[in-house]
Scaffold this motif. Structure first.
Motif, PDB file in Angstrom:
ATOM      1  N   ARG A 169      65.455   6.936  58.531  1.00  0.00           N
ATOM      2  CA  ARG A 169      66.474   6.743  59.580  1.00  0.00           C
ATOM      3  C   ARG A 169      66.666   7.743  60.544  1.00  0.00           C
ATOM      4  NH1 ARG A 169      70.803   3.660  57.232  1.00  0.00           N
ATOM      5  NH2 ARG A 169      69.903   2.201  55.908  1.00  0.00           N
TER       6      ARG A 169
ATOM      7  N   ASN B 176      62.033  10.435  56.795  1.00  0.00           N
ATOM      8  CA  ASN B 176      63.310   9.944  56.815  1.00  0.00           C
ATOM      9  C   ASN B 176      63.091   8.667  57.735  1.00  0.00           C
ATOM     10  OD1 ASN B 176      65.907   9.188  57.348  1.00  0.00           O
ATOM     11  ND2 ASN B 176      66.700  11.187  58.174  1.00  0.00           N
TER      12      ASN B 176
ATOM     13  N   GLU C  62      72.796   0.536  61.728  1.00  0.00           N
ATOM     14  CA  GLU C  62      71.534   0.344  60.739  1.00  0.00           C
ATOM     15  C   GLU C  62      70.646   1.420  61.009  1.00  0.00           C
ATOM     16  OE1 GLU C  62      69.869  -2.967  62.755  1.00  0.00           O
ATOM     17  OE2 GLU C  62      71.233  -4.652  61.965  1.00  0.00           O
ATOM     18  N   TRP C  63      70.691   2.410  61.871  1.00  0.00           N
ATOM     19  CA  TRP C  63      69.834   3.507  61.748  1.00  0.00           C
ATOM     20  C   TRP C  63      70.368   4.913  61.300  1.00  0.00           C
ATOM     21  CZ3 TRP C  63      64.744   2.839  62.802  1.00  0.00           C
ATOM     22  CH2 TRP C  63      64.547   1.924  63.392  1.00  0.00           C
ATOM     23  N   ARG C  64      71.602   4.947  61.298  1.00  0.00           N
ATOM     24  CA  ARG C  64      72.234   6.434  60.810  1.00  0.00           C
ATOM     25  C   ARG C  64      73.027   6.292  59.766  1.00  0.00           C
ATOM     26  NH1 ARG C  64      77.503   8.232  63.927  1.00  0.00           N
ATOM     27  NH2 ARG C  64      78.783   5.956  64.081  1.00  0.00           N
ATOM     28  N   THR C  65      73.004   7.383  58.861  1.00  0.00           N
ATOM     29  CA  THR C  65      73.559   7.704  57.614  1.00  0.00           C
ATOM     30  C   THR C  65      74.595   8.773  57.928  1.00  0.00           C
ATOM     31  OG1 THR C  65      72.119   9.454  56.914  1.00  0.00           O
ATOM     32  CG2 THR C  65      71.781   6.995  56.213  1.00  0.00           C
TER      33      THR C  65
END
Length: 518
Positions: free
Chosen positions: A58, A56, A402-405
């Motif tokens: 992210r 992953n 930009e780093w998490r979903t």
């Protein structure tokens, strides 16, 4: 040589000096909020780790359990933290063993001795103590890793003791991974896969054990903080994460293997590479070798290690002027960790500050003095309010989006998607003018309620044009201009503040900004 080897923790001399002269009374002990009564509250949680983890790029979702189920209540966080701890031990730090079978020692007004025995092996180490100059105790204390830079006279006047802890006596640097040395490895073997950071954390926990056993006649076990800079900042971060009896964790410029997200460090220009952090010293666990070139394979990252500290007090201090320290990744980590604090309803208990002018490593920072004073008073002296401040330097801006979903649930009840109520806000501007141009800094301050978004409106003087801006979104370049928050600075706790700036040509003075919550 890393930046970490060139540092002394000079910051504490002036920063802790501002705690003030809080009177100490033997009849008025300081109950510490948020500190746990045990080293690890999740030992009874059933945690089964899979043999492998999906990659992953992210940041992993801190609210999703290993079995894929999302947690929904505050009580769920207890065993989710236990999962994160096990994941961090398995892949990043190596195992921090539970309390050994035998821990004894002494606490006096000048020192602490620690004697450990386990499975037929034994080891000893000690730490020096400086008590406050007044009162009869028992006193709260700050463990200073490396023992550098503490203004003991000022700390004593404030009512807190200083414990100078030499972590190298517990886990020595300059040793190969197959022959680690120090008190920890005397107990668990010199080929242990546990890295120095976890070993240093284990040593700090044994100091707290001895303080607990002492009966509280000199030092209080429920009022302990920890701090350190550079490599000792990495250690302080681990100490706070792995022992829930630590009331306040204060890592300073910890760099790679410290607070910054590992996925970010791998992509941040100039930051110490993961392979370097792994190879320079055996700070990280041996198993981390599998991830130095593959951080996306990690099932955990440092924002979740921040979550291991939640909801206890945390103040992360960083330096954006030295690329090696990875301050951009540190800011992302703080923003991600702050979401865990927010889910637990304790946003004021985490502070992050990289917006400093002096670029010297481990220097005294005037910008940190007030929030550091507030943190110590709140979490060690139970006085006043926590700062709840997120101040990210424009030199190393960060965008959590930009780093998490994943999204952040409301673990305290109610509807998870309900945002907090809007608050009011004010804005002030400071302008540095020179012939033909200017730079302005705008501070947005929340009122009695937290903000979840803000807009600042202002009118520039005739002929002025904005040519650059940071930490905000901007509409026009001249005349009436509106600025709105970015994804990483829209949430401002009650009484907290954030800043953005802009540069322009012409005259920038005489501007009166107006702030509105959105």
């Amino acid at each position: 040589m890393s930046v970490g080897k060139r540092c002394v923790v000079a910051v504490l001399a002036a920063a802790l000096a501002l705690v003030g002269n809080t009177p100490v009374s033997a009849q008025s002990p300081y109950p510490t909020p948020m500190a746990g009564g045990v080293e690890d509250d999740g030992t009874d949680c059933q945690v089964t780790l899979p043999g492998s983890f999906p990659a992953n790029s992210r940041l992993p979702d801190p609210f999703t359990k290993i079995d894929g189920q999302r947690i929904t209540t505050t009580s769920d966080w207890r065993c989710r933290r236990a999962e994160i701890k096990r994941l961090a031990e398995r892949t990043i730090y190596g195992e921090k063993p539970a309390k050994p079978s035998g821990v004894t020692g002494t606490v006096s007004s000048t020192g602490i001795t620690v004697n450990v025995s386990h499975n037929g092996r034994s080891a000893s180490f000690s730490a020096s103590v400086q008590l406050p100059s007044g009162g009869s105790g028992p006193f709260p204390s700050v463990i200073v890793l490396g023992g550098f830079g503490a203004d003991t006279a000022t700390i004593r006047a404030a009512g807190a003791a200083v414990i100078s802890y030499d972590p190298l006596a517990v886990g020595r640097e300059g040793t190969p991974r197959n022959n680690k040395q120090g008190a920890f490895y005397s107990i668990y073997g010199n080929t242990s896969g546990t890295g120095l950071l976890a070993a240093w954390s284990w040593g700090a926990s044994r100091i707290i054990d001895v303080i607990e056993q002492s009966g509280g006649s000199v030092l209080r076990a429920d009022g302990v903080g920890v701090t350190g800079c550079s490599r000792y900042g990495k250690g302080a971060f681990a100490v706070g994460a792995f022992d829930q009896r630590i009331a306040l964790t204060m890592p300073i410029e910890s760099g790679s293997a410290g607070a910054p997200i590992l996925r970010g460090v791998a992509t941040e220009s100039g930051a110490q590479p993961l392979s370097s952090a792994y190879g320079e010293q055996p700070w990280l666990g041996d198993a981390f070798s599998a991830y130095t070139g593959n951080p996306a394979g990690l099932p955990v990252d440092m924002h979740e290690v921040i979550g291991m500290i939640a909801p206890r007090g945390l103040f992360i201090m960083e330096n954006p002027h030295i690329d090696w320290l990875g301050a951009r990744s540190g800011a992302v980590s703080a923003l991600g960790g702050a979401e865990i604090y927010r889910a637990l309803g304790e946003t004021a208990n985490i502070s992050y500050w990289s917006d400093v002018q002096d670029g010297t490593h481990c220097a005294t920072r005037s910008e940190w003095r007030t929030p550091l004073q507030q943190s110590i008073q709140r979490f060690l002296l139970n006085s006043g309010s926590a700062p709840g401040t997120i101040r990210i330097s424009s030199r190393k801006p960060a965008n959590l989006a930009e780093w998490r979903t994943w999204t952040t649930p409301n673990l305290g009840g109610g509807t998870p998607t309900d945002p907090p109520p809007d608050g009011d806000c004010t804005a002030t501007v400071t302008t540095n003018q020179w012939p033909g141009g200017f730079v302005s800094t705008v501070r947005v301050t929340a009122g009695s309620a937290a903000l979840r978004g803000w807009t600042v409106s202002l009118t520039l003087p005739a002929g002025a044009t904005i040519v650059n801006h940071w930490n905000a979104n901007r509409g026009a370049s001249s005349g009436a201009v509106q600025f709105t928050n970015t994804p990483n600075n829209g949430t401002v706790p009650a009484g907290g503040s954030t800043e953005f700036g802009y540069q322009g040509t012409g005259t920038g003075t005489g501007v009166t900004p107006a702030c509105a919550a959105t």
